[in-house]
Design a protein around this motif. Structure first.
Motif, PDB file in Angstrom:
ATOM      1  N   HIS A  56       0.839  -1.203   0.000  1.00 20.89           N
ATOM      2  CA  HIS A  56       0.000   0.000   0.000  1.00 20.89           C
ATOM      3  C   HIS A  56       0.872   1.250   0.000  1.00 20.89           C
ATOM      4  O   HIS A  56       2.079   1.184   0.266  1.00 20.89           O
ATOM      5  CB  HIS A  56      -0.960   0.001   1.195  1.00 20.89           C
ATOM      6  N   SER A  59      -1.262   6.116   2.115  1.00 18.71           N
ATOM      7  CA  SER A  59      -2.011   7.369   1.878  1.00 18.71           C
ATOM      8  C   SER A  59      -1.099   8.554   1.583  1.00 18.71           C
ATOM      9  O   SER A  59      -1.485   9.714   1.776  1.00 18.71           O
ATOM     10  CB  SER A  59      -2.918   7.701   3.078  1.00 18.71           C
ATOM     11  N   LYS A  74     -14.762  11.521   0.267  1.00 15.24           N
ATOM     12  CA  LYS A  74     -15.436  10.493  -0.527  1.00 15.24           C
ATOM     13  C   LYS A  74     -15.632  10.925  -1.976  1.00 15.24           C
ATOM     14  O   LYS A  74     -15.558  10.101  -2.894  1.00 15.24           O
ATOM     15  CB  LYS A  74     -16.790  10.162   0.103  1.00 15.24           C
ATOM     16  N   GLN A  81     -11.499   6.128  -8.026  1.00 13.93           N
ATOM     17  CA  GLN A  81     -11.643   4.681  -7.845  1.00 13.93           C
ATOM     18  C   GLN A  81     -11.491   3.902  -9.157  1.00 13.93           C
ATOM     19  O   GLN A  81     -10.699   2.948  -9.225  1.00 13.93           O
ATOM     20  CB  GLN A  81     -12.998   4.370  -7.204  1.00 13.93           C
ATOM     21  N   CYS A  89      -5.464  -2.151  -8.585  1.00 15.18           N
ATOM     22  CA  CYS A  89      -5.393  -1.827  -7.159  1.00 15.18           C
ATOM     23  C   CYS A  89      -6.788  -1.429  -6.675  1.00 15.18           C
ATOM     24  O   CYS A  89      -7.723  -1.283  -7.457  1.00 15.18           O
ATOM     25  CB  CYS A  89      -4.417  -0.672  -6.915  1.00 15.18           C
ATOM     26  N   ARG A  90      -6.911  -1.239  -5.369  1.00 13.51           N
ATOM     27  CA  ARG A  90      -8.172  -0.747  -4.821  1.00 13.51           C
ATOM     28  C   ARG A  90      -7.887   0.304  -3.761  1.00 13.51           C
ATOM     29  O   ARG A  90      -6.754   0.444  -3.293  1.00 13.51           O
ATOM     30  CB  ARG A  90      -9.008  -1.890  -4.248  1.00 13.51           C
ATOM     31  N   LEU A  91      -8.932   1.038  -3.399  1.00 10.89           N
ATOM     32  CA  LEU A  91      -8.805   2.087  -2.395  1.00 10.89           C
ATOM     33  C   LEU A  91      -9.399   1.636  -1.071  1.00 10.89           C
ATOM     34  O   LEU A  91     -10.476   1.044  -1.026  1.00 10.89           O
ATOM     35  CB  LEU A  91      -9.522   3.359  -2.847  1.00 10.89           C
ATOM     36  N   ASP A  92      -8.691   1.933   0.004  1.00  9.53           N
ATOM     37  CA  ASP A  92      -9.203   1.762   1.358  1.00  9.53           C
ATOM     38  C   ASP A  92      -9.169   3.153   1.976  1.00  9.53           C
ATOM     39  O   ASP A  92      -8.129   3.607   2.450  1.00  9.53           O
ATOM     40  CB  ASP A  92      -8.326   0.791   2.140  1.00  9.53           C
ATOM     41  N   GLY A  93     -10.312   3.857   1.940  1.00  3.40           N
ATOM     42  CA  GLY A  93     -10.288   5.283   2.231  1.00  3.40           C
ATOM     43  C   GLY A  93      -9.605   5.960   1.056  1.00  3.40           C
ATOM     44  O   GLY A  93     -10.077   5.898  -0.065  1.00  3.40           O
ATOM     45  N   ARG A  95      -6.216   5.235   0.724  1.00  4.86           N
ATOM     46  CA  ARG A  95      -4.983   4.449   0.683  1.00  4.86           C
ATOM     47  C   ARG A  95      -5.047   3.475  -0.483  1.00  4.86           C
ATOM     48  O   ARG A  95      -5.983   2.687  -0.598  1.00  4.86           O
ATOM     49  CB  ARG A  95      -4.784   3.693   1.996  1.00  4.86           C
ATOM     50  N   MET A  97      -3.978   0.185  -2.405  1.00  5.57           N
ATOM     51  CA  MET A  97      -3.451  -1.091  -1.931  1.00  5.57           C
ATOM     52  C   MET A  97      -3.651  -2.203  -2.956  1.00  5.57           C
ATOM     53  O   MET A  97      -4.510  -2.129  -3.837  1.00  5.57           O
ATOM     54  CB  MET A  97      -4.106  -1.468  -0.598  1.00  5.57           C
ATOM     55  N   ARG A  99      -2.885  -6.749  -3.035  1.00  5.68           N
ATOM     56  CA  ARG A  99      -2.340  -7.954  -2.409  1.00  5.68           C
ATOM     57  C   ARG A  99      -1.740  -8.863  -3.471  1.00  5.68           C
ATOM     58  O   ARG A  99      -2.193  -8.893  -4.615  1.00  5.68           O
ATOM     59  CB  ARG A  99      -3.421  -8.701  -1.629  1.00  5.68           C
TER      60      ARG A  99
END
Length: 253
Positions: A56, A59, A74, A81, A89-93, A95, A97, A99
């Motif tokens: 990640h 942020s 948001k 997004q 990738c994807r967003l967490d908030g 951030r 990230m 895997r």
């Protein structure tokens, strides 16, 4: 005049010299051979998990935007997004990230997270209100103009007391060009404060650099007093408008 020979080894060495890895309480922080428009290296954090790795950007891109006064809530997340997902990738908030499961996939995962993170930071370039400029380049230019190009080494690696390695933005040499007399780093935004404090603290306690001055230069817009006091504990903090006057003292050494 014959052309300079260039080899795959030269290219590989140039890229690898930009990569640094530091252990943190979150995992391994990796500085990639990518640059945000702010002049900072793109950095990602790699953390081992039961079934692989989480990569990640901590942020960092969102912090760059926030420091420029650009909202990172948001609404922005909804806009970026699909672009982040295009990089796998994807967003967490805010951030970024991704895997991965195999060691061989780590390089791709770090690169994709770095690209997506820079994509978010580049939103600032589309905002006409954002005061984008290369503060680091302006600072290096002032150092060179004051002491001369022969006495300045850029992106030089030095070691700290705790074993960390740092790429110092500008190393100023003495008049004989035989030893360093000052390390100069830019503080372009609040994001840089903690990183520079760690760097200067580690270098300060290395006996090899006991006589080398550590100077952090911030934009004339100012930084919070708490951040200023923190940096003053490990070096000298000066405004960009005061830089030439301060640097001129080195011309006598």
């Amino acid at each position: 005049m014959s052309e300079r020979e260039i080899t795959p080894e030269i290219i590989r060495s140039a890229i690898c010299s930009m990569v640094e890895v530091e252990r943190t309480n979150q995992g391994l922080e990796v500085y990639l051979p990518q640059i945000y428009h702010s002049g900072h290296n793109v950095a990602v954090v790699v953390r081992a998990e039961a079934e692989g790795y989480l990569v990640h950007d901590n942020s960092y891109a969102a912090m760059i935007l926030a420091n420029l006064g650009i909202p990172t809530g948001k609404r922005l997340a909804d806009v970026v997004q699909p672009e982040v997902e295009a990089y796998g990738c994807r967003l967490d908030g805010m951030r970024v990230m991704r895997r991965c499961h195999a060691d061989d996939d780590l390089g791709v995962a770090m690169t994709l997270v770095g690209c997506a993170s820079r994509l978010i930071a580049d939103r600032a370039l589309k905002n006409s209100l954002a005061p984008i400029h290369d503060f680091k380049a302006s600072l290096l230019g002032k150092v060179v103009d004051t002491v001369g190009a022969k006495r300045v080494r850029t992106n030089e690696q030095v070691s700290g007391h705790l074993g960390g390695h740092y790429r110092v933005s500008a190393v100023v040499l003495d008049r004989t060009e035989s030893k360093p007399i000052a390390f100069v780093e830019p503080i372009a935004d609040r994001e840089a404060v903690a990183r520079r404090f760690k760097e200067f603290y580690d270098i300060k306690h290395n006996p090899a650099y006991a006589s080398v001055e550590r100077v952090a230069v911030h934009d004339d817009g100012g930084i919070p007093s708490g951040d200023a006091l923190l940096l003053e504990e490990v070096g000298h903090l000066i405004r960009f408008s005061q830089a030439a006057s301060h640097f001129s003292m080195w011309t006598r050494h």
